[in-house]
Enzyme design. Structure first.
Site, PDB file in Angstrom:
ATOM      1  N   GLY A 153       1.620   5.417  -1.407  1.00  0.00           N
ATOM      2  CA  GLY A 153       1.984   3.800  -1.238  1.00  0.00           C
ATOM      3  C   GLY A 153       1.908   3.070  -0.552  1.00  0.00           C
ATOM      4  O   GLY A 153       2.845   1.974   0.046  1.00  0.00           O
ATOM      5  N   GLN A 154       1.456   3.289   0.944  1.00  0.00           N
ATOM      6  CA  GLN A 154       1.291   2.831   1.657  1.00  0.00           C
ATOM      7  C   GLN A 154       1.147   1.477   1.608  1.00  0.00           C
ATOM      8  O   GLN A 154       0.066   1.205   1.434  1.00  0.00           O
ATOM      9  CB  GLN A 154       0.911   3.228   3.734  1.00  0.00           C
ATOM     10  CG  GLN A 154       2.529   4.530   4.063  1.00  0.00           C
ATOM     11  CD  GLN A 154       1.863   5.282   3.054  1.00  0.00           C
ATOM     12  OE1 GLN A 154       0.887   5.366   2.441  1.00  0.00           O
ATOM     13  NE2 GLN A 154       2.170   6.240   3.893  1.00  0.00           N
ATOM     14  N   ARG A 155       1.881   0.062   2.358  1.00  0.00           N
ATOM     15  CA  ARG A 155       1.185  -1.288   2.034  1.00  0.00           C
ATOM     16  C   ARG A 155      -0.561  -1.244   2.773  1.00  0.00           C
ATOM     17  O   ARG A 155      -1.083  -2.047   2.041  1.00  0.00           O
ATOM     18  CB  ARG A 155       1.710  -2.403   3.217  1.00  0.00           C
ATOM     19  CG  ARG A 155       1.113  -3.502   2.855  1.00  0.00           C
ATOM     20  CD  ARG A 155       2.220  -5.078   3.308  1.00  0.00           C
ATOM     21  NE  ARG A 155       4.230  -4.967   3.349  1.00  0.00           N
ATOM     22  CZ  ARG A 155       4.236  -5.799   2.273  1.00  0.00           C
ATOM     23  NH1 ARG A 155       3.213  -6.154   1.400  1.00  0.00           N
ATOM     24  NH2 ARG A 155       5.649  -4.836   1.448  1.00  0.00           N
TER      25      ARG A 155
END
Length: 168
Positions: free
Chosen positions: A69-71
């Site tokens: 879920g990292q940007r």
């Protein structure tokens, strides 16, 4: 009737489901998947890419795709949408400063045509942390996740119920 419709009907008979588990980084997606599968959660590192776990429960086979879920990798989420039966959106209910970002990302996902037939479950994770919003608080706030099914989840305090995911 298109080929995709035929494949989906066959899939339903076999009770095999593709579950896409997404949410912002550090929301607890990998911990949830590992706990469901009965695996060790003492050392977990951020998911760069994805993990796949297959879990069999009663007559169901759940293929859970745990996607980072990292940007910087959220733009790649769309590569996992095809043939998704269920979408599990994991919310870190203790991270109040990122709830607006969380809502925005979920709104973007819900606009995706390839996810239009998928069921949605929102897990309000980290309920054991002081100051975390309750599932009711998350569901009631119109800026957050109105009209969605929000379930409580705390991976360290209790076991996850399969029934929560498949609706038995």
């Amino acid at each position: 009737m298109g080929l995709l419709s035929i494949i989906r009907k066959i899939k339903r008979k076999e009770k095999e489901m593709r579950i896409l588990m997404v949410g912002l980084d550090n929301s607890g997606k990998t911990t949830i998947v590992l706990k469901i599968n009965g695996e060790d959660t003492s050392v977990i590192s951020p998911t760069l890419g994805f993990n796949i776990k297959t879990i069999t429960y009663q007559k169901y086979t759940l293929n859970i795709w745990d996607v980072g879920g990292q940007r910087t990798i959220r733009s790649y989420w769309r590569n996992y949408f095809e043939q998704t039966d269920g979408l599990v959106w994991v919310v870190d209910s203790s991270d109040l400063r990122r709830l607006d970002d969380c809502k925005m990302e979920l709104d973007n996902l819900l606009k995706e045509e390839r996810l239009s037939g998928a069921s949605l479950l929102i897990l309000a994770n980290k309920q054991d942390i002081k100051g975390a919003l309750t599932p009711a608080e998350i569901a009631k706030d119109p800026k957050l996740f109105c009209a969605c099914c929000v379930r409580m989840c705390c991976m360290f305090a209790r076991k996850v119920s399969y029934k929560c995911m498949i609706g038995d």
